[in-house]
Design an enzyme around this catalytic site. Structure first.
Site, PDB file in Angstrom:
ATOM      1  N   CYS A   1      -6.598  -3.671   6.721  1.00 41.92           N
ATOM      2  CA  CYS A   1      -7.759  -2.788   6.620  1.00 41.92           C
ATOM      3  C   CYS A   1      -8.947  -3.424   5.912  1.00 41.92           C
ATOM      4  O   CYS A   1     -10.089  -3.231   6.312  1.00 41.92           O
ATOM      5  CB  CYS A   1      -7.359  -1.493   5.919  1.00 41.92           C
ATOM      6  SG  CYS A   1      -6.815  -1.703   4.209  1.00 41.92           S
TER       7      CYS A   1
ATOM      8  N   CYS B   1       0.824  -1.204   0.000  1.00 43.29           N
ATOM      9  CA  CYS B   1       0.000   0.000   0.000  1.00 43.29           C
ATOM     10  C   CYS B   1       0.860   1.257   0.000  1.00 43.29           C
ATOM     11  O   CYS B   1       0.589   2.209  -0.738  1.00 43.29           O
ATOM     12  CB  CYS B   1      -0.923  -0.014   1.213  1.00 43.29           C
ATOM     13  SG  CYS B   1      -2.000   1.437   1.323  1.00 43.29           S
TER      14      CYS B   1
END
Length: 236
Positions: free
Chosen positions: A211, A106
């Site tokens: 997440c 990410c």
């Protein structure tokens, strides 16, 4: 002072997540008198088993912080970049029997690539995040050397929260334009600063885990994308 030496009047884009770390990051930069714009990144839009998306609560907290600090805020939808650069790679690696770290992907593919490309369109000079890491510079080899010193990624002061490992894939172009204002602070100090500034999220629980999985069990989540089958466990 070092920022103003690099830029006449730096426009700093703050990646604000709705958590206490990015909130204090924004607050410290505001107190420094820098020109700021906050951006909330929407990186995942698939609902959990309850039909909820975690970002909905987070964006509300981010809006509240920016209103209190008087910082303009926008949102950007980077969910496609996240899917292509992080989630698809995450699934591919698991299918091969490996265990990737999506946070590293990410940072490399979204926060310090797609996001940086977006801030260019806003006229942003630097991006600031709430990571617990620091940036240093290696001195020039000699005084006559015209090439600037190299940037170094350093550990955060708080060894319990240090996130330098998750940022190791960043290169010189990314480090040269990045700020980690809370990297030299302890987490307890960060929370106290938020409390003193009367930021409502000063006691908000830290987000942990991956997440896009949220509160779901990891095996159950993966089974929705990958057919689980037995295989050998190897130590290489």
């Amino acid at each position: 002072a070092s920022l103003r030496a690099r830029y006449d009047d730096p426009h700093v884009i703050v990646a604000i997540s709705g958590g206490v770390d990015s909130a204090v990051t924004a607050m410290l930069l505001k107190q420094a008198g820098l020109k700021l714009t906050a951006i909330f990144m929407k990186n995942w839009n698939e609902p959990d088993e309850f039909g909820q998306c975690s970002w909905e609560e987070d964006v509300g907290d981010a809006l509240d912080v920016c209103e209190k600090l008087d910082i303009p805020i926008n949102t950007v939808d980077l969910s496609q970049s996240y899917w292509d650069g992080v989630f698809a790679e995450f699934l591919r690696e698991y299918r091969l029997g490996r265990t990737p770290n999506p946070d590293i992907l990410c940072n490399r593919e979204v926060k310090f690539k797609a996001f940086m490309e977006h801030i260019d369109s806003l006229g942003g000079d630097l991006v600031a995040t709430g990571h617990y890491a620091q940036i240093g510079t290696k001195p020039r080899k000699n005084q006559s050397d015209e090439e600037p010193g190299k940037f170094e990624l350093l550990r955060g002061l708080d060894t319990n929260k240090d996130q330098s490992y998750f940022l190791y894939a960043l290169g010189q172009p990314q480090l040269a334009r990045s700020l980690f204002p809370i990297g030299g602070l302890d987490k307890g100090v960060v929370r106290n600063l938020a409390k003193q500034a009367d930021l409502a999220l000063h006691a908000k629980r830290d987000s942990t885990g991956i997440c896009f999985i949220g509160e779901r069990k990891f095996r159950e989540f993966l089974s929705g994308y990958i057919s689980i089958k037995p295989g050998p466990i190897k130590t290489l």
